[in-house]
Motif scaffolding. Structure first.
Motif, PDB file in Angstrom:
ATOM      1  N   GLY A 462     -14.893  40.246  60.855  1.00 56.74           N
ATOM      2  CA  GLY A 462     -15.471  38.996  60.432  1.00 56.74           C
ATOM      3  C   GLY A 462     -16.290  38.002  61.539  1.00 56.74           C
ATOM      4  O   GLY A 462     -16.717  36.802  61.067  1.00 56.74           O
ATOM      5  N   LYS A 463     -15.260  37.528  61.727  1.00 57.93           N
ATOM      6  CA  LYS A 463     -15.088  36.534  62.791  1.00 57.93           C
ATOM      7  C   LYS A 463     -16.515  36.564  64.454  1.00 57.93           C
ATOM      8  O   LYS A 463     -17.247  35.556  63.984  1.00 57.93           O
ATOM      9  CB  LYS A 463     -13.786  36.727  63.834  1.00 57.93           C
ATOM     10  N   THR A 464     -16.667  38.158  64.859  1.00 52.22           N
ATOM     11  CA  THR A 464     -17.621  37.865  65.394  1.00 52.22           C
ATOM     12  C   THR A 464     -18.369  38.498  64.804  1.00 52.22           C
ATOM     13  O   THR A 464     -19.980  37.031  65.039  1.00 52.22           O
ATOM     14  CB  THR A 464     -17.548  39.405  65.748  1.00 52.22           C
ATOM     15  N   PHE A 465     -19.103  38.598  63.456  1.00 47.72           N
ATOM     16  CA  PHE A 465     -20.219  38.187  62.610  1.00 47.72           C
ATOM     17  C   PHE A 465     -21.000  37.051  62.045  1.00 47.72           C
ATOM     18  O   PHE A 465     -21.836  37.076  62.154  1.00 47.72           O
ATOM     19  CB  PHE A 465     -20.512  39.242  61.387  1.00 47.72           C
ATOM     20  N   GLN A 466     -19.651  36.347  62.056  1.00 49.89           N
ATOM     21  CA  GLN A 466     -19.693  34.835  61.569  1.00 49.89           C
ATOM     22  C   GLN A 466     -20.528  34.417  62.591  1.00 49.89           C
ATOM     23  O   GLN A 466     -21.450  33.385  62.690  1.00 49.89           O
ATOM     24  CB  GLN A 466     -19.021  34.480  61.355  1.00 49.89           C
ATOM     25  N   GLY A 467     -20.380  34.158  63.949  1.00 47.68           N
ATOM     26  CA  GLY A 467     -20.942  34.266  64.834  1.00 47.68           C
ATOM     27  C   GLY A 467     -22.282  34.264  65.141  1.00 47.68           C
ATOM     28  O   GLY A 467     -23.458  33.310  65.491  1.00 47.68           O
ATOM     29  N   GLN A 468     -22.247  35.586  65.017  1.00 46.32           N
ATOM     30  CA  GLN A 468     -22.845  35.921  65.045  1.00 46.32           C
ATOM     31  C   GLN A 468     -24.834  35.964  64.067  1.00 46.32           C
ATOM     32  O   GLN A 468     -26.208  36.328  64.609  1.00 46.32           O
ATOM     33  CB  GLN A 468     -23.459  37.785  65.143  1.00 46.32           C
ATOM     34  N   VAL A 469     -24.221  36.388  63.294  1.00 46.09           N
ATOM     35  CA  VAL A 469     -25.567  35.828  61.969  1.00 46.09           C
ATOM     36  C   VAL A 469     -26.013  34.557  62.444  1.00 46.09           C
ATOM     37  O   VAL A 469     -26.698  34.388  62.511  1.00 46.09           O
ATOM     38  CB  VAL A 469     -24.511  35.430  60.730  1.00 46.09           C
ATOM     39  N   ILE A 470     -24.497  32.805  62.928  1.00 48.24           N
ATOM     40  CA  ILE A 470     -25.779  32.212  63.139  1.00 48.24           C
ATOM     41  C   ILE A 470     -26.523  32.002  64.285  1.00 48.24           C
ATOM     42  O   ILE A 470     -27.748  31.700  64.290  1.00 48.24           O
ATOM     43  CB  ILE A 470     -24.605  31.031  63.089  1.00 48.24           C
ATOM     44  N   ILE A 471     -26.250  32.372  65.467  1.00 56.65           N
ATOM     45  CA  ILE A 471     -27.427  33.123  66.428  1.00 56.65           C
ATOM     46  C   ILE A 471     -28.573  33.361  66.430  1.00 56.65           C
ATOM     47  O   ILE A 471     -29.428  33.419  66.602  1.00 56.65           O
ATOM     48  CB  ILE A 471     -26.318  33.448  68.157  1.00 56.65           C
ATOM     49  N   ALA A 472     -28.148  34.972  65.631  1.00 63.15           N
ATOM     50  CA  ALA A 472     -29.018  35.368  64.842  1.00 63.15           C
ATOM     51  C   ALA A 472     -29.929  34.807  64.109  1.00 63.15           C
ATOM     52  O   ALA A 472     -31.281  35.103  64.332  1.00 63.15           O
ATOM     53  CB  ALA A 472     -28.620  36.918  63.621  1.00 63.15           C
ATOM     54  N   VAL A 473     -30.070  34.150  62.967  1.00 60.29           N
ATOM     55  CA  VAL A 473     -30.774  32.346  62.347  1.00 60.29           C
ATOM     56  C   VAL A 473     -31.761  31.902  63.700  1.00 60.29           C
ATOM     57  O   VAL A 473     -32.644  32.423  63.750  1.00 60.29           O
ATOM     58  CB  VAL A 473     -29.833  31.989  61.794  1.00 60.29           C
ATOM     59  N   ILE A 474     -30.926  31.373  64.899  1.00 59.14           N
ATOM     60  CA  ILE A 474     -31.218  30.694  65.524  1.00 59.14           C
ATOM     61  C   ILE A 474     -32.333  31.470  66.194  1.00 59.14           C
ATOM     62  O   ILE A 474     -33.482  30.593  66.200  1.00 59.14           O
ATOM     63  CB  ILE A 474     -30.015  29.968  66.058  1.00 59.14           C
ATOM     64  N   ASN A 475     -32.165  32.539  66.577  1.00 61.66           N
ATOM     65  CA  ASN A 475     -33.210  33.222  67.396  1.00 61.66           C
ATOM     66  C   ASN A 475     -34.858  33.409  66.638  1.00 61.66           C
ATOM     67  O   ASN A 475     -35.572  33.592  66.992  1.00 61.66           O
ATOM     68  CB  ASN A 475     -32.361  34.604  67.942  1.00 61.66           C
ATOM     69  N   ALA A 476     -34.492  34.200  65.255  1.00 59.66           N
ATOM     70  CA  ALA A 476     -35.288  33.945  64.584  1.00 59.66           C
ATOM     71  C   ALA A 476     -35.707  32.770  64.726  1.00 59.66           C
ATOM     72  O   ALA A 476     -37.419  33.040  64.422  1.00 59.66           O
ATOM     73  CB  ALA A 476     -34.718  34.944  63.510  1.00 59.66           C
ATOM     74  N   CYS A 477     -35.572  32.276  64.044  1.00 55.49           N
ATOM     75  CA  CYS A 477     -36.434  30.550  63.685  1.00 55.49           C
ATOM     76  C   CYS A 477     -37.463  30.247  64.976  1.00 55.49           C
ATOM     77  O   CYS A 477     -38.137  30.076  64.769  1.00 55.49           O
ATOM     78  CB  CYS A 477     -35.560  29.489  63.511  1.00 55.49           C
TER      79      CYS A 477
END
Length: 616
Positions: A462-477
C-alpha cells in the motif's frame, strides 16, 4: 506483544509458535491457492485495498494533527473519511472525463488502421523513416540545397512523378478512413445511449437474440434447476400447463428461462449498463456497415476530409478531388495510378509541397531498401522479420483489441471497488473487530500465522503503490506534454502506456520507451530525429523521477539493486504474468527484509528481538 491486527507495526514471525513442521507451509499453501482461485477478481480486490489504504492513511495523518479530545475521535474520523472519499471520487471522475474519451477514440482509430496495415507496409515505413531518411539527408540535403533541386529535377524528368504518392497512398487512405469510421461510431454510440426510453425495445430484442442464449449455455444446469424448482412450487396453482409434446415443452422451458435471465439482468444495474454499452457498440457497427453503402457516405466523408486537409499538422498532401481520383485508380494497379497522376499534372498545376512529398517518399524508400538488400547487418534482421513480422503485427492488433475491451470495463471495476471501499471505510472499526475476532475461534493458529504477514505485506504494498501512483500520474502528464510538443500521434495512448509501465521498476523505462519511439518513427511525417527527441524527453522525465520524485515520495522503502530487480521481474512475469511485474518487487522486498533477514522496514515492520521466556 499485542495481537491487534490493526497495529501499524506487525508482529515478528519469530513470535509465532508452530505446532508441527508442516503447519506453516500448509496454511500459506491454502492461502495462495485461494488467491489464485479468485484471480479473476484480483483487480477489483486490489483497487478496493488501495482505495481503503489511501483514505485511511490520510485520515490517520489528519486526525493526528487535528484531534484534541478523544470524545470527538469517532465523529471526526467519519467526517474525514467521507470528505477524503468524496475528493477521491471527484478526482477519479475528473481524470476519467478528461482522459478516457480520447483514449478510446485513439485506441479504436489505431486498431482500425492496424487491421488495414500489412507487415510489408510497416517494414517499408520503418526503412524509409530511419535508414532511408538518414541517407537521403546525407545525399541530397534540404530543399534549399542545390543537390536537392537537381535530384528533384531528375526525378521528374525520368517520368517518375507519382511513385512516392503511390507508396504512401494506402497509409493515407487507411488513416483517414479509420479516423472517419471512429468519429461516426462515436456519434452513433452517443446517439443511442442518449435515447434511453426509446431504446428499451430494440435493446431487449438484441439481448434475447444474442446474449440470453450465451448466458443460458454458460449456466445451463443452474437455470434448469431454478426452472424445475419454480415448476414444483407452481404445481398446485392455476397456471396453465406447458405443452405436452417434449420438444414443445423444452422450447417453452427455454423461452421462460431466457425471460428469467432478462429479469435478472434488469435487477443488476452494473451489468445492465455494461450490456447497454455493448449493445450500442454492436448497433453502431451495424449502422456503419449500412452507412458505407449509402449515398450519404461520400458527402460526409468529403466534409471530414476537407476539415482534415485544412489542418497542416495532419500531413495530407492532396485535396479531396485528387484523392477520389487516385482512390478509384489505385485498385487497378501501379500503371493506372501513375496515369491518373500524369493526367492530373496536365490539367492542374502541382504544388511545390506535393512535388517534394512525392520525391522524398519515393527516394527515401529506395535508399532504405538498398540498405536492406545489401547491408550485412540487415541479413540477420531480414531473416527474423520475414518470419516473425506478420505474427508480431497480428499479436499487436489482438493486444490492442483486448486492451480496448478491458479499458471499457475499467470504469465498472473502479465503480465496484469504490462501492466496496465506502462500505468498508464507514464500518472500519467493525471490520477490524470482525477480523480480530477470528483469533478467538478454532482458526486461531491460522490467524496467528497469516495475519502478521498479510498486515506487513499489505502495508508495504500500500505504501509503495500510494507513492508510485503519484509518480505514475506525474510521469504520464509530463509525457503527454512532451509528445504534444514534439508532435507524436496517439499521445493519450502512449501516456497511458507510460502510466502503466511506471509501476514496473527499472524495466518500465525501457518497455514504455519502445512504443513511444516506434510511433515517432512510423507515424506520417515521423523520423529518426523525432525518435531521438522522444528518447531525450523520456530521459529527462525519468531523471526527474529518480532524483526528485522517488526520494521524496517513496524514499528507500523499495530500494533494491537493479540487477536483482531485473531477475525478480523475469521470474515473477514467468509465473504470474503482468501482476508479477507489478507486485513482484514489493513481495520480494518483504521476503528478503522480513522473512530472510528479519530486518526492520520503518513504519511497516519492526522485528521482535526481545528475549523469550519459557512457559512452565
Amino acid at each position: 506483544m499485542s495481537s491487534d491486527p490493526s497495529n501499524l507495526t506487525a508482529q515478528s514471525p519469530r513470535s509465532i509458535v508452530q505446532q508441527n513442521w508442516w503447519h506453516k507451509p500448509l496454511i500459506w499453501g491454502v492461502f495462495l491457492v485461494l488467491l489464485y482461485t479468485l484471480r479473476e477478481f484480483f483487480l477489483i480486490g486490489f483497487l478496493t485495498f488501495l482505495f481503503c489504504f489511501v483514505v485511511r492513511s490520510m485520515v490517520g495523518l489528519i486526525t493526528r494533527h487535528l484531534a484534541t479530545h478523544r470524545i470527538h475521535d469517532r465523529r471526526l474520523d467519519l467526517l474525514l473519511t467521507l470528505a477524503i472519499f468524496l475528493c477521491l471520487c471527484l478526482s477519479l471522475y475528473g481524470l476519467g472525463r478528461f482522459f478516457v474519451p480520447p483514449l478510446i477514440h485513439e485506441g479504436k482509430s489505431l486498431l482500425v488502421q492496424m487491421k488495414d496495415t500489412s507487415a510489408v507496409q510497416v517494414q517499408n515505413t520503418l526503412l524509409a523513416n530511419t535508414v532511408g531518411t538518414w541517407n537521403f539527408d546525407h545525399q541530397f540535403g534540404t530543399p534549399a540545397d542545390q543537390r536537392y533541386q537537381e535530384g528533384l529535377r531528375q526525378f521528374r524528368a525520368a517520368g517518375r512523378s507519382g511513385v512516392g504518392l503511390y507508396q504512401e497512398f494506402p497509409k493515407l487512405d487507411s488513416r483517414l478512413k479509420a479516423e472517419f469510421e471512429v468519429n461516426y461510431e462515436k456519434a452513433q454510440v452517443l446517439h443511442l445511449q442518449s435515447q434511453e426510453t426509446g431504446a428499451s425495445v430494440p435493446f431487449q430484442k438484441w439481448f434475447m437474440e444474442f446474449k440470453a442464449p450465451d448466458i443460458f449455455d454458460a449456466k445451463h444446469d443452474y437455470y434448469v434447476s431454478r426452472w424445475q424448482a419454480t415448476q414444483a412450487s407452481e404445481e398446485n396453482t392455476d397456471e396453465p400447463a406447458p405443452p405436452s409434446q417434449p420438444t414443445d415443452s423444452e422450447s417453452y422451458r427455454d423461452e421462460r428461462i431466457r425471460q428469467r435471465i432478462w429479469a435478472d439482468v434488469n435487477a443488476d444495474p452494473v451489468l445492465l449498463a455494461q450490456l447497454r454499452s455493448e449493445w450500442a457498440q454492436a448497433m453502431s457497427t451495424q449502422k456503419w456497415a449500412e452507412f458505407r453503402e449509402s449515398p450519404a457516405y461520400q458527402a460526409q466523408f468529403k466534409q471530414f476530409y476537407e476539415t482534415q486537409f485544412a489542418d497542416d499538422s495532419n500531413n495530407i498532401p492532396i485535396d479531396y478531388t485528387y484523392f477520389q481520383t487516385l482512390a478509384a485508380a489505385y485498385p487497378q494497379g501501379k500503371q493506372a495510378f501513375l496515369q491518373a497522376v500524369d493526367q492530373h499534372d496536365q490539367t492542374a498545376e502541382e504544388s511545390p509541397a506535393h512535388q517534394r512529398f512525392d520525391f522524398e517518399s519515393a527516394t527515401k524508400l529506395e535508399l532504405g531498401q538498398q540498405w536492406w538488400a545489401t547491408s550485412p547487418t540487415a541479413d540477420w534482421v531480414r531473416d527474423h522479420a520475414t518470419e516473425d513480422g506478420p505474427k508480431i503485427l497480428e499479436a499487436g492488433v489482438n493486444r490492442i483489441d483486448q486492451g480496448l475491451s478491458h479499458l471499457l470495463r475499467i470504469p465498472i471495476q473502479i465503480g465496484t471497488a469504490l462501492l466496496l471501499s465506502i462500505f468498508m471505510l464507514f464500518e472500519w472499526q467493525g471490520v477490524k473487530s470482525g477480523v480480530a475476532s477470528i483469533r478467538n475461534t478454532r482458526l486461531r493458529s491460522i490467524y496467528d500465522e497469516i495475519a502478521p504477514g498479510v498486515i506487513a505485506l499489505g502495508k508495504l504494498i500500500g505504501k509503495t503503490f500510494q507513492g508510485q501512483v503519484i509518480i505514475a500520474v506525474i510521469n504520464a502528464c509530463l509525457t503527454l506534454l512532451a509528445l504534444w510538443l514534439i508532435g507524436v500521434e496517439y499521445k493519450f495512448i502512449l501516456a497511458l502506456v507510460v502510466f502503466l509501465f511506471s509501476f514496473i521498476p527499472v524495466a518500465g523505462v525501457i518497455l514504455s520507451g519502445i512504443p513511444l519511439c516506434g510511433m515517432a518513427i512510423l507515424q506520417p511525417g515521423g523520423s529518426l530525429l523525432m525518435a531521438v527527441q522522444v528518447i531525450g524527453a523520456i530521459a529527462i522525465i525519468h531523471l526527474i523521477e529518480g532524483m526528485i520524485l522517488s526520494p521524496r515520495i517513496i524514499g528507500k522503502i523499495g530500494h533494491l539493486h537493479p540487477v536483482l530487480v531485473i531477475a525478480i521481474l523475469l521470474i515473477a512475469e514467468h509465473f504470474f504474468g503482468m501482476w508479477g511485474l507489478v507486485l513482484g518487487v514489493p513481495v520480494a522486498i518483504y521476503l528478503i527484509r522480513v522473512v530472510l533477514l528479519d530486518s526492520p522496514i520503518p513504519g511497516i515492520y519492526e522485528p521482535d528481538h526481545s528475549p523469550k521466556t519459557s512457559e512452565a
